[in-house]
Every structure is written in C-alpha cells, then in structure tokens.
Scaffold this active site. Structure first.
Site, PDB file in Angstrom:
ATOM      1  N   ASP A  56      28.127  14.876  37.103  1.00 12.19           N
ATOM      2  CA  ASP A  56      27.878  15.228  35.708  1.00 12.19           C
ATOM      3  C   ASP A  56      26.640  14.518  35.177  1.00 12.19           C
ATOM      4  O   ASP A  56      26.015  13.705  35.861  1.00 12.19           O
ATOM      5  CB  ASP A  56      29.083  14.850  34.837  1.00 12.19           C
ATOM      6  CG  ASP A  56      30.351  15.552  35.275  1.00 12.19           C
ATOM      7  OD1 ASP A  56      30.235  16.570  35.981  1.00 12.19           O
ATOM      8  OD2 ASP A  56      31.442  15.076  34.922  1.00 12.19           O
ATOM      9  N   TYR A 116      34.850   8.084  44.710  1.00 13.00           N
ATOM     10  CA  TYR A 116      34.135   7.688  43.497  1.00 13.00           C
ATOM     11  C   TYR A 116      34.609   6.302  43.069  1.00 13.00           C
ATOM     12  O   TYR A 116      35.733   5.888  43.374  1.00 13.00           O
ATOM     13  CB  TYR A 116      34.411   8.663  42.350  1.00 13.00           C
ATOM     14  CG  TYR A 116      33.663   9.971  42.412  1.00 13.00           C
ATOM     15  CD1 TYR A 116      32.494  10.165  41.679  1.00 13.00           C
ATOM     16  CD2 TYR A 116      34.138  11.032  43.183  1.00 13.00           C
ATOM     17  CE1 TYR A 116      31.819  11.373  41.714  1.00 13.00           C
ATOM     18  CE2 TYR A 116      33.464  12.245  43.227  1.00 13.00           C
ATOM     19  CZ  TYR A 116      32.304  12.407  42.488  1.00 13.00           C
ATOM     20  OH  TYR A 116      31.630  13.609  42.529  1.00 13.00           O
TER      21      TYR A 116
END
Length: 401
Positions: A56, A116
């Site tokens: 993002d 992540y």
C-alpha cells in the site's frame, strides 16, 4: 528481481497513472538502461512484468520480488543488472539481485507465503492504569498477553471486516495465517528529546493478505490489550456482522520476505532458489533494510508522534459505524467538544422557551391553578340528563307490557 524500498514517498508498489510508485521508478530505470521500450514501460504486461505483493501507500519492503521477460542474457542481468539499475534509481529503491527462472514464472501466483512485520512503540500496549509515554516498558505479562491475542488470528478466517468492499460470503475474504507473534522489545534513541524509547516488532506470515488486513489486525490487538474492547470481539469479527475495525498507521508496516519453498524444491536441480539469495546478498539486504527502512521508520515515528496521535483518536472509535461509508465521521477531541457545546446550547434554549409559557398570564409568585380542559364541559352538562332518560325508558317499558 529482488529489490527493497522505503515506501513513504510513494503511492504503493503498483503502477498508477500520474502518481509516483515503486513500479513507475523501476520501469523508468529499465527503459533508460535500454532493457525495455517506451511502449513496454506504459504497458508492462507486454513483457510479463509482475510483482509478488502489492504494498500500500507508504508501505516499505525489504525483499520484494518481481518477474519479467527480458532478452536472454543471463550473465548481464545477474552480474551487472543490479548495479546498472541502482545507478538510475532513486536512493530509496535498491535492487539486490537478479536470477534466471523458469519460463512464464509468476512471482505472485507461485509465492507460497509472505512475511510482514509491523514496528511500533511498546507504549501502544499500555494498560489504562499505565502512562502512555516514552518511559513505558512492556512487561513480560503484557508481552505474553499480546502473543496470546495474536494467536487467535492463526489459521483460516474470514477477514471481510479487515478490508474494504468485500462481503462476508465472498470466498476471497478467507485468508490463511501461519504465524503471528511479537518479537523481543528493543530500545532506540530519540536524539531530539534525549531519551530511549522502547519499540517492538510484530511479525506475521500468511499465504496472502487482503487490503489493509495487517494494519487492521494490529489495530484490533492494540484495542483489546488497552482494554477498549473485549477479546471476544476478535472472534466475532470473523462472523457475518459488519464491524468497523480501527486501522493502525501505515508507517510501521514492512514486507519482510516472499517465500518460494515449493518452487525451490521443484526446480532445485535446474534453477537457483528464490527464497534464499545467498550470504552476500542477504547481508546486503539486512544492512540496507536497517539503514534505508527501519532506522528511517523509527526516526519518523519519534519525530511525528504518529502513533500517539492515532491512540488519542482510538478511544473514540465507533466499532458499530459503517466502514463502507464514503466519508465516515471523524471523531476528535475538538469535534466531540463542539458537539457537546451544541447539545448544551439546544437544551438551554429549550428550557428558556418553555418557562414563559408555563407562567404566562399569572402574577409573579401566584399559585398554580389547574384549569379543566374544554373537552370536559359537555360531559359535565350532559350528566344531569341521565335520570330523565332512565325515567322515560321505564314509562315506555310499562306501556309496552
């Protein structure tokens, strides 16, 4: 192609028209290097360009993987490729290495898992009885509690509440998480305020993630640990009822690694592994990760105090509001104070407008007199007629007999 980048200046990984993205800079460098044409730069699918994960806006990556079809010259790309591109790329985007893969390799579809991390100050997990400031140090008990709550997300769940524009019955909302845990806390020096601040890293490994899923999971865990919501709400969030889950800031999110275990095992005899790039490159990745991403991430957090600002709004978060609303109402201390002031003003106006009506026409200090309503007058006048009517009925009855 293995690359890393600091994403705070970019609108995500994927190419977007008229907006700076990681891919736009990478494709521009590849065109300048003579690897692709101007037409291919505008339409990267023409040379089968793909990425493993779509990060993002403002999200960074330590080990992002890209695949593409280039004219066959393995040694040129493998030996000189990273250096050529790094000379043409901005300093916040670095190419670490390139390898030859099988034909039609797809870095997204052939990726088994993605790891992540989310880095934040430990004071986000402060209890209501503890101060949320730089002096906070997380206890072993709280750390164990955080890991216990994180473990609820392991396995396959429906994450429609953790993203946008997806329904509960949409099968793509189901995602599988392998592991989710907190690492040991560490200290980082705030040079501006001359104090040490404790940070912690949350690491999650999953098959794939929907948009905003990780940031919303982190936001939900913080909410529960700070006792702003019940632990059972996490399980309810996987069910059919719509819930607006708070989303943690994007600064701390980092794509750590993409995993190609199945590919490496299947093609171990004729192609190099993609999960492990060797000691030299891995050391360079770790060094660049700290200097380019982690250090900047921590310094930016200390300078902007973004997490503290987010926590200030978190106490007013409405879980029952509609997350699909185009412009959800933003609740802050200022807006809430204004709402309270308007409410008090309306109540005061209502009280003052009702008071004169109650005492109108009466002298000051006179006792209240109850007045009969007008509708009662006909009933009082009609009451004496009842005996006369009864007498007439008796006479009529006697005559008929």
């Amino acid at each position: 192609m293995l690359l890393g980048y600091q994403g705070k200046k970019y609108y995500g990984m994927q190419l977007q028209k008229d907006l700076p993205t990681i891919e736009s800079k990478l494709l521009e460098a590849m065109e300048k290097a003579g690897w692709i044409t101007a037409a291919q730069r505008e339409k990267p699918f023409d040379f089968f360009f793909q990425r493993a994960a779509r990060t993002d806006r403002a999200v960074s990556a330590a080990r992002q993987m890209c695949g593409m079809q280039l004219p066959r010259d393995d040694e040129k790309y493998k030996v000189d490729g990273p250096g050529i591109l790094n000379n043409l790329l901005p300093n916040d985007i670095r190419v670490f290495g390139m390898k030859r893969t099988i034909n039609f390799f797809h870095p997204q579809k052939q990726c088994d898992y993605r790891t992540y991390s989310y880095t934040c100050p430990t004071f986000v997990f402060a209890k209501p009885t503890e101060l949320t400031n730089a002096a906070f140090r997380i206890s072993k008990e709280t750390l164990a509690e955080v890991n216990d709550i994180l473990s609820i997300y392991k396995g396959t769940h429906n994450f429609f509440n953790y993203t946008a524009k997806r329904a509960y019955d949409d099968m793509s909302s189901n995602r599988y998480i392998v592991s989710f845990e907190c690492k040991e806390p560490f200290l980082f020096r705030d040079e501006f305020r001359k104090e040490d601040v404790e940070f912690i890293q949350i690491v999650v490994k999953g098959q794939s993630f929907v948009l905003h899923q990780i940031r919303k999971m982190v936001g939900m865990v913080i909410t529960v640990v700070r006792e702003l919501h019940l632990k059972s709400a996490i399980q309810r969030s996987f069910e059919g009822q719509r819930m607006d889950i708070p989303m943690a800031p994007g600064l701390g999110l980092l794509l750590e690694r993409t995993h190609y275990d199945s590919y490496d095992k299947k093609h171990s005899k004729d192609h190099e592994p993609l999960t492990d790039w060797g000691e030299i490159i891995e050391k360079e990745v770790e060094r660049t990760k700290f200097e380019l991403i982690t250090k900047d991430m921590l310094e930016t957090e200390l300078l902007s105090q973004g997490m503290l600002k987010w926590l200030a709004d978190l106490v007013h978060h409405d879980f029952s509001s509609n997350p699909e609303a185009e412009e959800p109402e933003k609740k802050t201390f200022v807006t809430m104070a204004a709402a309270c002031a308007n409410k008090a003003l309306k109540e005061q106006e209502a009280t003052s407008s009702e008071a004169p009506e109650a005492s109108e026409g009466a002298p000051e200090g006179a006792p209240e007199v109850a007045c009969a309503p007008e509708a009662a007058a006909p009933e009082l006048a009609a009451a004496p007629e009842k005996p006369q009517i009864e007498e007439e009925e008796k006479v009529a009855a006697a005559g008929s007999s």
